[in-house]
Scaffold this active site. Structure first.
Site, mmCIF file in Angstrom:
data_model
loop_
_atom_site.group_PDB
_atom_site.id
_atom_site.type_symbol
_atom_site.label_atom_id
_atom_site.label_comp_id
_atom_site.label_asym_id
_atom_site.label_seq_id
_atom_site.Cartn_x
_atom_site.Cartn_y
_atom_site.Cartn_z
ATOM 1 N N TYR A 33 41.200 -87.581 43.170
ATOM 2 C CA TYR A 33 41.636 -88.642 44.067
ATOM 3 C C TYR A 33 41.733 -89.966 43.333
ATOM 4 C CZ TYR A 33 36.832 -90.537 44.620
ATOM 5 O OH TYR A 33 35.598 -91.101 44.412
ATOM 6 N N LEU B 75 32.710 -92.787 35.355
ATOM 7 C CA LEU B 75 34.113 -92.963 35.715
ATOM 8 C C LEU B 75 34.600 -94.252 35.038
ATOM 9 C CD1 LEU B 75 36.359 -91.794 37.676
ATOM 10 C CD2 LEU B 75 35.871 -93.831 39.029
HETATM 11 N N1 PDD Z 1 34.749 -95.293 43.742
HETATM 12 N N2 PDD Z 1 32.099 -94.954 39.412
HETATM 13 C C1 PDD Z 1 32.171 -94.149 40.488
HETATM 14 C C2 PDD Z 1 31.328 -92.919 40.510
HETATM 15 C C3 PDD Z 1 33.020 -94.471 41.561
HETATM 16 O O1 PDD Z 1 33.099 -93.649 42.629
HETATM 17 C C4 PDD Z 1 33.781 -95.675 41.513
HETATM 18 C C5 PDD Z 1 34.700 -96.100 42.611
HETATM 19 C C6 PDD Z 1 33.671 -96.489 40.369
HETATM 20 C C7 PDD Z 1 34.453 -97.770 40.225
HETATM 21 O O2 PDD Z 1 35.800 -97.495 39.878
HETATM 22 P P1 PDD Z 1 36.967 -98.505 40.292
HETATM 23 O O3 PDD Z 1 36.595 -99.867 39.791
HETATM 24 O O4 PDD Z 1 38.172 -97.977 39.590
HETATM 25 O O5 PDD Z 1 37.053 -98.437 41.782
HETATM 26 C C8 PDD Z 1 32.828 -96.083 39.343
HETATM 27 C C9 PDD Z 1 35.742 -95.457 44.758
HETATM 28 C C10 PDD Z 1 35.975 -96.861 45.193
HETATM 29 C C11 PDD Z 1 35.467 -94.480 45.889
HETATM 30 O O6 PDD Z 1 35.049 -93.381 45.566
HETATM 31 O O7 PDD Z 1 35.688 -94.812 47.057
#
Ligand code: PDD
Length: 280
Positions: free
Chosen positions: A34, A201
């Site tokens: 996703y 991530l």
């Molecule tokens: N999650 N690490 C994890 C495990 C995450 O689920 C997320 C973001 C991030 C931050 O990534 P980014 O800056 O690209 O949003 C780091 C999203 C927001 C979610 O699962 O809803």
């Protein structure tokens, strides 16, 4: 487009009409990936970076990207509103197989689902949040944005159960990331975040902050953060697309710094808000 419309496998429809088979491999196995892409006043934020990460996540689970960059943009456009902040949620699964079998099915089209939700103002941006550390129970594919989020969910819920808003995960004595966020700390005035790899991530917000730090002569480095360093950091933040930068003002029941969002948080949050404005 009606506000609750979603996109499923080539068509737009009201959310209540969007249905998938119980044989979908996302449902049966969590076999999919996703993305979460913010859109400020109808403008998608760092779209290329999000689509590149999607490409990487798909490659990690051996699925072909069903759409080009332009096709994705065309799919998102009707879901966006020009007068508010929203985020696109998109999910691709390995599709509906004729029967439940762990092996990849042959000649099955992926399931593609996209919806758009409002980003509501964050109640805790100015105050910061409490977080708790816990042993990172996840796997070696954390760099892929997989829908298989059971470990993350259990971590987040364990944090909530303890009256905290986020879990800060620790593997072999070093910080990896939050249950749904990346982690930054300030050590001796330097902004530090763990390096990319399969334990975290690669957050888009994380990359934006490092770029802004570099451009604005804020000292930063990517480095392993031990639990001892975490515990003596003057500031701790968690970052994500939907929450931006949130200061952690209490860690494991102990005040971080002065117990309020610190000076570097104010600087970087200001730079992030200005950067967002500059893209409108
Ligand atoms: N999650 N690490 C994890 C495990 C995450 O689920 C997320 C973001 C991030 C931050 O990534 P980014 O800056 O690209 O949003 C780091 C999203 C927001 C979610 O699962 O809803």
């Amino acid at each position: 487009m009606a506000s609750k419309a979603v996109y499923l496998n080539g068509s737009y429809m009201p959310l209540a009409e969007a249905k998938i088979s119980v044989l979908d491999r996302g449902f049966l196995f969590g076999d999919g990936v996703y993305e979460v892409i913010p859109a400020y006043y109808g403008k998608l934020f760092r779209l290329d970076d999000h689509l590149q990460r999607l490409e990487n996540s798909l490659a990690a689970i051996r699925l072909t990207n069903p759409h080009s960059r332009d096709q994705w943009q065309a799919i998102f456009a009707p879901l966006l509103a020009a007068d508010k902040n929203q985020y696109i949620y998109l999910q691709i699964t390995r599709g509906v197989a004729p029967k439940r079998d762990h092996a990849f099915p042959a000649n099955v089209a992926p399931t593609v689902f996209v919806m758009c939700s409002d980003i509501l103002p964050f109640a805790d941006t100015d105050t910061g949040i409490a977080a708790v550390t816990m042993d990172d129970s996840r796997w070696k594919l954390c760099h892929a944005k997989a829908i298989t989020l059971l470990a993350n969910i259990l971590h987040r819920q364990a944090a909530l159960d303890q009256g905290s808003a986020e879990a800060i995960l620790v593997k072999d004595g070093y910080v990896t990331e939050g249950a749904a966020s990346n982690v930054f700390v300030v050590l001796d005035g330097v902004l530090v975040t763990p390096p990319k790899g399969n334990a975290i991530l690669p957050g888009i917000t994380r990359d934006v902050l490092l770029e802004l730090a570099e451009k604005n002569s804020v000292a930063w480095r990517e480095d392993a953060i031990s639990v001892a360093q975490l515990n003596c950091a003057s500031e701790i933040w968690v970052t994500s697309s939907t929450r931006e930068i949130i200061a952690v003002v209490e860690l494991d029941g102990v005040k971080v710094g002065e117990g309020v969002p610190g000076p570097l948080w104010h600087t970087m949050n200001g730079l992030l808000q200005a950067y967002k404005q500059s893209l409108l």
